[in-house]
Enzyme design. Structure first.
Site, PDB file in Angstrom:
ATOM      1  N   PHE A  14       0.841  -1.212   0.000  1.00 25.63           N
ATOM      2  CA  PHE A  14       0.000   0.000   0.000  1.00 25.63           C
ATOM      3  C   PHE A  14       0.876   1.263   0.000  1.00 25.63           C
ATOM      4  O   PHE A  14       0.867   2.056  -0.948  1.00 25.63           O
ATOM      5  CB  PHE A  14      -0.894  -0.087   1.245  1.00 25.63           C
ATOM      6  CG  PHE A  14      -1.651   1.140   1.633  1.00 25.63           C
ATOM      7  CD1 PHE A  14      -2.376   1.868   0.692  1.00 25.63           C
ATOM      8  CD2 PHE A  14      -1.679   1.541   2.962  1.00 25.63           C
ATOM      9  CE1 PHE A  14      -3.102   2.991   1.079  1.00 25.63           C
ATOM     10  CE2 PHE A  14      -2.405   2.652   3.358  1.00 25.63           C
ATOM     11  CZ  PHE A  14      -3.109   3.384   2.415  1.00 25.63           C
ATOM     12  N   ASP A  34      10.012  -6.863  -3.222  1.00 26.51           N
ATOM     13  CA  ASP A  34       8.840  -7.299  -2.454  1.00 26.51           C
ATOM     14  C   ASP A  34       8.731  -8.813  -2.658  1.00 26.51           C
ATOM     15  O   ASP A  34       8.997  -9.309  -3.755  1.00 26.51           O
ATOM     16  CB  ASP A  34       7.580  -6.601  -2.994  1.00 26.51           C
ATOM     17  CG  ASP A  34       6.443  -6.597  -1.986  1.00 26.51           C
ATOM     18  OD1 ASP A  34       5.948  -5.514  -1.646  1.00 26.51           O
ATOM     19  OD2 ASP A  34       6.035  -7.695  -1.549  1.00 26.51           O
ATOM     20  N   ASP A  35       8.328  -9.531  -1.610  1.00 28.59           N
ATOM     21  CA  ASP A  35       8.142 -10.979  -1.795  1.00 28.59           C
ATOM     22  C   ASP A  35       6.709 -11.316  -2.202  1.00 28.59           C
ATOM     23  O   ASP A  35       6.365 -12.488  -2.371  1.00 28.59           O
ATOM     24  CB  ASP A  35       8.560 -11.766  -0.537  1.00 28.59           C
ATOM     25  CG  ASP A  35       7.671 -11.478   0.655  1.00 28.59           C
ATOM     26  OD1 ASP A  35       6.722 -10.673   0.531  1.00 28.59           O
ATOM     27  OD2 ASP A  35       7.921 -12.074   1.721  1.00 28.59           O
ATOM     28  N   SER A  37       4.083 -11.375  -0.514  1.00 27.23           N
ATOM     29  CA  SER A  37       3.292 -12.119   0.470  1.00 27.23           C
ATOM     30  C   SER A  37       2.019 -11.340   0.798  1.00 27.23           C
ATOM     31  O   SER A  37       0.956 -11.929   0.957  1.00 27.23           O
ATOM     32  CB  SER A  37       4.106 -12.406   1.735  1.00 27.23           C
ATOM     33  OG  SER A  37       4.584 -11.203   2.286  1.00 27.23           O
ATOM     34  N   GLY A  39       1.968  -7.759  -0.583  1.00 23.85           N
ATOM     35  CA  GLY A  39       1.981  -6.769  -1.664  1.00 23.85           C
ATOM     36  C   GLY A  39       1.384  -7.380  -2.923  1.00 23.85           C
ATOM     37  O   GLY A  39       1.268  -8.609  -3.051  1.00 23.85           O
ATOM     38  N   LEU A  81      10.231  -0.234   3.950  1.00 25.26           N
ATOM     39  CA  LEU A  81       8.799  -0.287   4.274  1.00 25.26           C
ATOM     40  C   LEU A  81       8.316  -1.713   4.495  1.00 25.26           C
ATOM     41  O   LEU A  81       7.203  -1.914   4.987  1.00 25.26           O
ATOM     42  CB  LEU A  81       7.982   0.340   3.130  1.00 25.26           C
ATOM     43  CG  LEU A  81       8.382   1.755   2.699  1.00 25.26           C
ATOM     44  CD1 LEU A  81       7.592   2.177   1.462  1.00 25.26           C
ATOM     45  CD2 LEU A  81       8.140   2.740   3.834  1.00 25.26           C
ATOM     46  N   TYR A 149       4.129  -5.170  18.302  1.00 21.19           N
ATOM     47  CA  TYR A 149       4.331  -4.450  17.043  1.00 21.19           C
ATOM     48  C   TYR A 149       5.022  -3.107  17.311  1.00 21.19           C
ATOM     49  O   TYR A 149       6.044  -2.774  16.697  1.00 21.19           O
ATOM     50  CB  TYR A 149       2.970  -4.244  16.370  1.00 21.19           C
ATOM     51  CG  TYR A 149       2.999  -3.379  15.143  1.00 21.19           C
ATOM     52  CD1 TYR A 149       3.331  -3.907  13.904  1.00 21.19           C
ATOM     53  CD2 TYR A 149       2.686  -2.021  15.220  1.00 21.19           C
ATOM     54  CE1 TYR A 149       3.346  -3.100  12.777  1.00 21.19           C
ATOM     55  CE2 TYR A 149       2.702  -1.216  14.095  1.00 21.19           C
ATOM     56  CZ  TYR A 149       3.030  -1.758  12.880  1.00 21.19           C
ATOM     57  OH  TYR A 149       3.059  -0.955  11.764  1.00 21.19           O
ATOM     58  N   PHE A 210     -17.087  -0.016  16.249  1.00 19.82           N
ATOM     59  CA  PHE A 210     -16.721  -0.521  17.579  1.00 19.82           C
ATOM     60  C   PHE A 210     -16.766   0.632  18.576  1.00 19.82           C
ATOM     61  O   PHE A 210     -16.037   1.608  18.434  1.00 19.82           O
ATOM     62  CB  PHE A 210     -15.334  -1.168  17.552  1.00 19.82           C
ATOM     63  CG  PHE A 210     -15.268  -2.355  16.616  1.00 19.82           C
ATOM     64  CD1 PHE A 210     -16.067  -3.465  16.824  1.00 19.82           C
ATOM     65  CD2 PHE A 210     -14.412  -2.353  15.522  1.00 19.82           C
ATOM     66  CE1 PHE A 210     -16.023  -4.553  15.958  1.00 19.82           C
ATOM     67  CE2 PHE A 210     -14.365  -3.434  14.651  1.00 19.82           C
ATOM     68  CZ  PHE A 210     -15.175  -4.542  14.871  1.00 19.82           C
ATOM     69  N   ARG A 217      -9.048   9.713  15.437  1.00 21.41           N
ATOM     70  CA  ARG A 217      -7.753   9.305  14.893  1.00 21.41           C
ATOM     71  C   ARG A 217      -7.231  10.422  13.997  1.00 21.41           C
ATOM     72  O   ARG A 217      -8.001  11.206  13.445  1.00 21.41           O
ATOM     73  CB  ARG A 217      -7.877   8.021  14.054  1.00 21.41           C
ATOM     74  CG  ARG A 217      -8.267   6.773  14.844  1.00 21.41           C
ATOM     75  CD  ARG A 217      -7.167   6.319  15.778  1.00 21.41           C
ATOM     76  NE  ARG A 217      -7.477   5.064  16.447  1.00 21.41           N
ATOM     77  CZ  ARG A 217      -8.137   4.955  17.606  1.00 21.41           C
ATOM     78  NH1 ARG A 217      -8.578   6.036  18.217  1.00 21.41           N
ATOM     79  NH2 ARG A 217      -8.341   3.771  18.147  1.00 21.41           N
TER      80      ARG A 217
HETATM   81  C1  UD2 Z   1      -3.728   2.015  14.173  1.00 24.56           C
HETATM   82  C2  UD2 Z   1      -2.910   1.237  13.174  1.00 24.56           C
HETATM   83  C3  UD2 Z   1      -2.131   0.149  13.829  1.00 24.56           C
HETATM   84  C4  UD2 Z   1      -1.315   0.670  15.014  1.00 24.56           C
HETATM   85  C5  UD2 Z   1      -2.279   1.405  15.962  1.00 24.56           C
HETATM   86  C6  UD2 Z   1      -1.476   2.033  17.100  1.00 24.56           C
HETATM   87  C7  UD2 Z   1      -4.046   1.245  11.026  1.00 24.56           C
HETATM   88  C8  UD2 Z   1      -4.859   0.464  10.064  1.00 24.56           C
HETATM   89  N1  UD2 Z   1      -3.769   0.633  12.180  1.00 24.56           N
HETATM   90  O1  UD2 Z   1      -4.777   1.224  14.665  1.00 24.56           O
HETATM   91  O2  UD2 Z   1      -1.232  -0.418  12.872  1.00 24.56           O
HETATM   92  O3  UD2 Z   1      -0.313   1.520  14.535  1.00 24.56           O
HETATM   93  O4  UD2 Z   1      -2.949   2.464  15.264  1.00 24.56           O
HETATM   94  O5  UD2 Z   1      -2.324   2.642  18.005  1.00 24.56           O
HETATM   95  O6  UD2 Z   1      -3.615   2.359  10.764  1.00 24.56           O
HETATM   96  N2  UD2 Z   1     -13.117   0.523  13.684  1.00 24.56           N
HETATM   97  C9  UD2 Z   1     -14.482   0.347  13.586  1.00 24.56           C
HETATM   98  N3  UD2 Z   1     -14.949  -0.551  12.673  1.00 24.56           N
HETATM   99  C10 UD2 Z   1     -14.129  -1.294  11.857  1.00 24.56           C
HETATM  100  C11 UD2 Z   1     -12.724  -1.111  11.992  1.00 24.56           C
HETATM  101  C12 UD2 Z   1     -12.247  -0.193  12.902  1.00 24.56           C
HETATM  102  O7  UD2 Z   1     -15.257   0.989  14.307  1.00 24.56           O
HETATM  103  O8  UD2 Z   1     -14.633  -2.092  11.042  1.00 24.56           O
HETATM  104  C13 UD2 Z   1     -12.611   1.515  14.654  1.00 24.56           C
HETATM  105  C14 UD2 Z   1     -11.570   0.938  15.585  1.00 24.56           C
HETATM  106  O9  UD2 Z   1     -12.183   0.291  16.666  1.00 24.56           O
HETATM  107  C15 UD2 Z   1     -10.785   2.198  15.966  1.00 24.56           C
HETATM  108  C16 UD2 Z   1     -10.869   3.078  14.701  1.00 24.56           C
HETATM  109  O10 UD2 Z   1     -11.949   2.552  13.938  1.00 24.56           O
HETATM  110  O11 UD2 Z   1     -11.401   2.866  17.020  1.00 24.56           O
HETATM  111  C17 UD2 Z   1      -9.604   3.027  13.885  1.00 24.56           C
HETATM  112  O12 UD2 Z   1      -9.271   1.667  13.686  1.00 24.56           O
HETATM  113  P1  UD2 Z   1      -8.061   1.194  12.730  1.00 24.56           P
HETATM  114  O13 UD2 Z   1      -8.000  -0.296  12.848  1.00 24.56           O
HETATM  115  O14 UD2 Z   1      -8.218   1.784  11.388  1.00 24.56           O
HETATM  116  O15 UD2 Z   1      -6.766   1.863  13.360  1.00 24.56           O
HETATM  117  P2  UD2 Z   1      -6.191   1.865  14.868  1.00 24.56           P
HETATM  118  O16 UD2 Z   1      -6.085   3.317  15.246  1.00 24.56           O
HETATM  119  O17 UD2 Z   1      -6.952   0.974  15.752  1.00 24.56           O
END
Ligand code: UD2
Length: 329
Positions: A14, A34-35, A37, A39, A81, A149, A210, A217
């Site tokens: 991405f 890139d492998d 997997s 990508g 990346l 992570y 959720f 965010r």
């Molecule tokens: C982000 C990063 C993760 C890590 C984390 C650190 C992404 C995709 N993930 O997770 O890698 O760095 O931050 O804190 O950038 N939600 C819903 N419905 C759905 C999916 C998600 O309501 O179907 C909500 C989820 O519960 C959260 C918000 O949306 O409150 C953002 O979720 P996310 O999975 O996109 O990213 P995040 O911030 O949990």
């Protein structure tokens, strides 16, 4: 002037594929590895038309892969990346998390050192901050990751700072916040929320929120992230450095949902479910250091970027699935 030569790991992913496109648009010569997997070759469909792009399918954790690539391509910089992107999978498979998110960085740093590659740009994450209450999150905060992570990303940052100190290498660690945009895989439950919503709305299926949707965010467009990577790899920068890559603007999930509802008025109502366990409620980054040190500022207007992404998603998802079958043949 000589075109910069940039090696990109995770090039078909991405962020990787947008970074390759951005580098090519700036006149760079790019080798992508890139492998495949996670990508997808289809992500590189624009890049493969350029005579300045080469793609190698390989696992960068192979014993001599990175050294061989540095030997043949002689890059000026490496943008690293490739990695395990799922926070949940990293928790379930700590050995894999270590190999892909820490050991791979060591191999990148060592290949760079032994071949005189001056600069490394590393994909770090806001996950290094853990659940810190002082928002917006600034780089001066002591990192306390709450996931393996985040711990691995922090370890890689430290390792690169060590290489910078020991060998005078130029290292730039970029802490990405929540990235959205085309080519993000929407099919895992732990994909970015915007890509999941876009996929579900285009299929006419209900999304699940959720919690109450009041969480916030710092969403940044992948086009801005790709630009930050290109700047970090090619411009004069005081290094070593660590910078947030964010907008500084928190967005409520409900306001994002409103945009989807207005673009898909006939879609089913969303479901509301319990908040995800261990989840943070609010997140936003401080973008000042990236502006000071890299001259980088997010430019994509969030509402316009989101609408453009939503418009693209319906037909693009189906076309790309078909085209990928053709490409892999
Ligand atoms: C982000 C990063 C993760 C890590 C984390 C650190 C992404 C995709 N993930 O997770 O890698 O760095 O931050 O804190 O950038 N939600 C819903 N419905 C759905 C999916 C998600 O309501 O179907 C909500 C989820 O519960 C959260 C918000 O949306 O409150 C953002 O979720 P996310 O999975 O996109 O990213 P995040 O911030 O949990």
């Amino acid at each position: 002037m000589k075109s910069p030569r940039i090696l990109v790991t995770g090039a078909a992913g991405f962020v990787g594929s947008h970074t390759v496109d951005q580098l090519l648009s700036r006149g760079c010569r790019v080798m992508g590895v890139d492998d495949l997997s996670t990508g997808r070759l289809i992500n590189l469909r624009n890049a493969t038309n350029s005579p300045r792009f080469r793609f190698v399918r390989a696992d960068i954790t192979g014993p001599s892969t990175l050294k061989d690539l540095c030997e043949s391509f002689r890059p000026d910089a490496i943008i690293h990346l490739a990695g395990l992107v799922s926070v949940v999978r990293a928790q379930e498979e700590p050995g894999l998390n270590y190999r892909l998110n820490v050991h791979s960085t060591q191999l990148v740093a060592e290949a760079a050192r032994s071949h005189g590659v001056k600069r490394i740009v590393f994909a770090s994450s806001a996950a290094v901050y853990g659940d810190h209450p002082d928002l917006p999150l600034a780089e001066s905060i002591f990192p306390q990751p709450i996931s393996l992570y985040g711990t691995a990303k922090r370890a890689s940052e430290e390792l690169l700072q060590g290489y910078a100190t020991a060998y005078g290498m130029e290292t730039v660690c970029l802490r990405y916040f929540n990235i959205f945009g085309p080519r993000q895989d929407p099919r895992s439950p732990y994909s970015g929320v915007i890509s999941i919503f876009a996929e579900k709305y285009s299929a006419g299926e209900p999304v699940t929120v959720f919690g109450d949707g009041g969480q916030t965010r710092d969403f940044i467009s992948v086009f801005d992230v790709a630009r930050a990577n290109a700047i970090a790899a090619t411009r004069p920068v005081a290094t070593p450095t660590i910078c947030n890559i964010c907008t500084g603007q928190p967005r409520r999930l409900l306001s994002i949902l409103d945009v989807f509802r207005s673009t898909h008025p006939e879609a089913p109502e969303p479901n509301f479910a319990e908040p995800r366990a261990g989840e943070i409620r609010h997140s936003a980054g401080n973008p000042e250091r990236a502006l000071e040190r890299l001259g980088f500022r997010a430019e994509v207007d969030f509402a316009a970027g989101l609408r453009a992404f939503i418009e693209e998603t319906g037909p693009a998802t189906r076309d790309s699935a078909h085209a990928e079958l053709v490409a892999i043949g």
